[in-house]
Design a protein around this motif. Structure first.
Motif, mmCIF file in Angstrom:
data_model
loop_
_atom_site.group_PDB
_atom_site.id
_atom_site.type_symbol
_atom_site.label_atom_id
_atom_site.label_comp_id
_atom_site.label_asym_id
_atom_site.label_seq_id
_atom_site.Cartn_x
_atom_site.Cartn_y
_atom_site.Cartn_z
ATOM 1 N N ASP A 88 0.844 -1.194 0.000
ATOM 2 C CA ASP A 88 0.000 0.000 0.000
ATOM 3 C C ASP A 88 0.881 1.246 0.000
ATOM 4 O O ASP A 88 1.573 1.523 0.985
ATOM 5 C CB ASP A 88 -0.914 0.018 1.235
ATOM 6 C CG ASP A 88 -2.042 -0.988 1.127
ATOM 7 O OD1 ASP A 88 -2.623 -1.115 0.029
ATOM 8 O OD2 ASP A 88 -2.345 -1.645 2.135
ATOM 9 N N VAL A 90 0.476 5.301 -0.857
ATOM 10 C CA VAL A 90 -0.432 6.405 -1.147
ATOM 11 C C VAL A 90 0.381 7.656 -1.473
ATOM 12 O O VAL A 90 1.200 8.096 -0.659
ATOM 13 C CB VAL A 90 -1.371 6.679 0.041
ATOM 14 C CG1 VAL A 90 -2.241 7.908 -0.237
ATOM 15 C CG2 VAL A 90 -2.254 5.452 0.322
ATOM 16 N N THR A 133 -1.335 4.494 -5.158
ATOM 17 C CA THR A 133 -2.666 5.097 -5.158
ATOM 18 C C THR A 133 -2.461 6.608 -5.087
ATOM 19 O O THR A 133 -1.992 7.125 -4.077
ATOM 20 C CB THR A 133 -3.495 4.630 -3.942
ATOM 21 O OG1 THR A 133 -3.708 3.224 -4.028
ATOM 22 C CG2 THR A 133 -4.835 5.347 -3.907
ATOM 23 N N GLU A 147 -10.446 11.598 -1.743
ATOM 24 C CA GLU A 147 -10.838 10.218 -1.487
ATOM 25 C C GLU A 147 -10.045 9.582 -0.350
ATOM 26 O O GLU A 147 -10.247 8.402 -0.022
ATOM 27 C CB GLU A 147 -10.642 9.371 -2.754
ATOM 28 C CG GLU A 147 -11.339 9.885 -4.001
ATOM 29 C CD GLU A 147 -10.532 10.952 -4.724
ATOM 30 O OE1 GLU A 147 -9.322 11.084 -4.448
ATOM 31 O OE2 GLU A 147 -11.136 11.663 -5.558
ATOM 32 N N LEU A 148 -9.150 10.346 0.270
ATOM 33 C CA LEU A 148 -8.257 9.739 1.251
ATOM 34 C C LEU A 148 -8.992 9.326 2.525
ATOM 35 O O LEU A 148 -8.635 8.327 3.158
ATOM 36 C CB LEU A 148 -7.108 10.691 1.581
ATOM 37 C CG LEU A 148 -5.924 10.093 2.347
ATOM 38 C CD1 LEU A 148 -5.426 8.813 1.694
ATOM 39 C CD2 LEU A 148 -4.791 11.102 2.448
ATOM 40 N N TRP A 151 -10.402 6.041 1.787
ATOM 41 C CA TRP A 151 -9.321 5.043 1.769
ATOM 42 C C TRP A 151 -8.978 4.635 3.202
ATOM 43 O O TRP A 151 -8.807 3.442 3.485
ATOM 44 C CB TRP A 151 -8.084 5.630 1.084
ATOM 45 C CG TRP A 151 -6.932 4.666 0.987
ATOM 46 C CD1 TRP A 151 -6.624 3.868 -0.073
ATOM 47 C CD2 TRP A 151 -5.974 4.366 2.017
ATOM 48 N NE1 TRP A 151 -5.524 3.095 0.218
ATOM 49 C CE2 TRP A 151 -5.100 3.374 1.495
ATOM 50 C CE3 TRP A 151 -5.759 4.829 3.298
ATOM 51 C CZ2 TRP A 151 -4.036 2.852 2.226
ATOM 52 C CZ3 TRP A 151 -4.698 4.312 4.036
ATOM 53 C CH2 TRP A 151 -3.857 3.341 3.501
ATOM 54 N N GLU A 154 -11.417 2.298 4.680
ATOM 55 C CA GLU A 154 -11.321 0.969 4.081
ATOM 56 C C GLU A 154 -10.105 0.192 4.570
ATOM 57 O O GLU A 154 -9.933 -0.977 4.212
ATOM 58 C CB GLU A 154 -11.272 1.093 2.561
ATOM 59 C CG GLU A 154 -12.568 1.630 1.950
ATOM 60 C CD GLU A 154 -12.400 2.062 0.511
ATOM 61 O OE1 GLU A 154 -11.265 1.907 -0.023
ATOM 62 O OE2 GLU A 154 -13.383 2.554 -0.076
ATOM 63 N N HIS A 155 -9.273 0.823 5.390
ATOM 64 C CA HIS A 155 -8.078 0.173 5.936
ATOM 65 C C HIS A 155 -8.070 0.290 7.462
ATOM 66 O O HIS A 155 -7.154 0.889 8.045
ATOM 67 C CB HIS A 155 -6.817 0.793 5.341
ATOM 68 C CG HIS A 155 -6.665 0.554 3.863
ATOM 69 N ND1 HIS A 155 -7.387 1.267 2.921
ATOM 70 C CD2 HIS A 155 -5.889 -0.323 3.158
ATOM 71 C CE1 HIS A 155 -7.059 0.836 1.710
ATOM 72 N NE2 HIS A 155 -6.153 -0.117 1.839
#
Length: 242
Positions: A88, A90, A133, A147-148, A151, A154-155
């Motif tokens: 991952d 970012v 990402t 969108e962070l 994100w 979602e984690h």
């Protein structure tokens, strides 16, 4: 007009504190990527890169040699994370419309559709490049109107966040405190780690600032002060992750 509340001997009084900041920075510990292997293999480690784009490194009004000089350290951090199994990555990037409100405070930079807003080529050459990402942002805080936040939701198992890039006192500071305070508010443990060798800020002398009508910005001082402020707020500031 109200008078300043600073004591007349403020600079003299502040000198011992400034010396202590210097001592603190000189004694920063280092970490090893091997320390995070178990968490990385569980998918709980993320590396966040902030504003490592052409407009701060290679071209444009805000390109800074200080920021350009951390490219090798940022690249090494990404390679180190990838090497222990982190998948991952970012990348938060400035990407402004031509009428961005931020341009009232900073010269126009990193506008939509320009090469300034693109990831620096040095990061695109790394083995992890296919895993990036990219989050486009229109402010210093990468979580505002992007969108962070989704994100992050979602984690929920994220346990280690390593942050690299620029600027130490602006976007890095915002990113680190948002991640740490968001986790604290959720009563969740999250290690937010900032390696000093892989973050940096810009420099503008008093003389130059007076000539262009801007605020002066001592890069060394602001870098040091905001690293310390992040540490005060629970962020782990280290020399490097080897």
């Amino acid at each position: 007009m109200a008078q300043s509340t600073l004591p007349e001997n403020f600079i003299e009084q502040a000198t011992p504190f400034l010396q202590e900041l210097v001592n603190w920075e000189r004694d920063l510990p280092s970490l090893a990527w091997g320390d995070f292997v178990t968490e990385a293999q569980k998918g709980r480690v993320t590396l966040f890169s902030v504003d490592m784009i052409n407009g701060f490194c290679h071209e444009g009004a805000l390109a800074s040699p200080r920021v350009k000089n951390i490219i090798p350290a940022v690249s090494a951090a990404i390679k180190g994370a990838f090497g222990i199994g982190v998948r991952d990555f970012v990348l938060a990037h400035d990407c402004h419309p031509e009428d961005a409100p931020e341009f009232a405070n900073f010269p126009p930079h990193c506008q939509v559709g320009t090469t300034e807003a693109e990831t620096i080529p040095e990061l695109l050459e790394l083995p992890a490049a296919d895993l990036y990402t990219v989050i486009h942002k229109n402010s210093l805080n990468a979580f505002h109107n992007t969108e962070l936040g989704a994100w992050l939701s979602e984690h929920p198992d994220l346990s280690v966040a390593v942050i690299v890039g620029n600027c130490t006192d602006l976007c890095i500071h915002q990113m680190a405190l948002h991640l740490k305070l968001h986790a604290n508010a959720q009563h969740r443990s999250l290690r937010v780690i900032v390696p000093e060798n892989a973050v940096q800020t810009y420099d503008m002398s008093v003389e130059t600032a007076q000539q262009v009508g801007a605020f002066p910005h001592n890069g060394d001082f602001m870098h040091l002060l905001f690293l310390y402020h992040m540490q005060l707020n629970g962020v782990e500031v280290v020399r490097e992750i080897k």
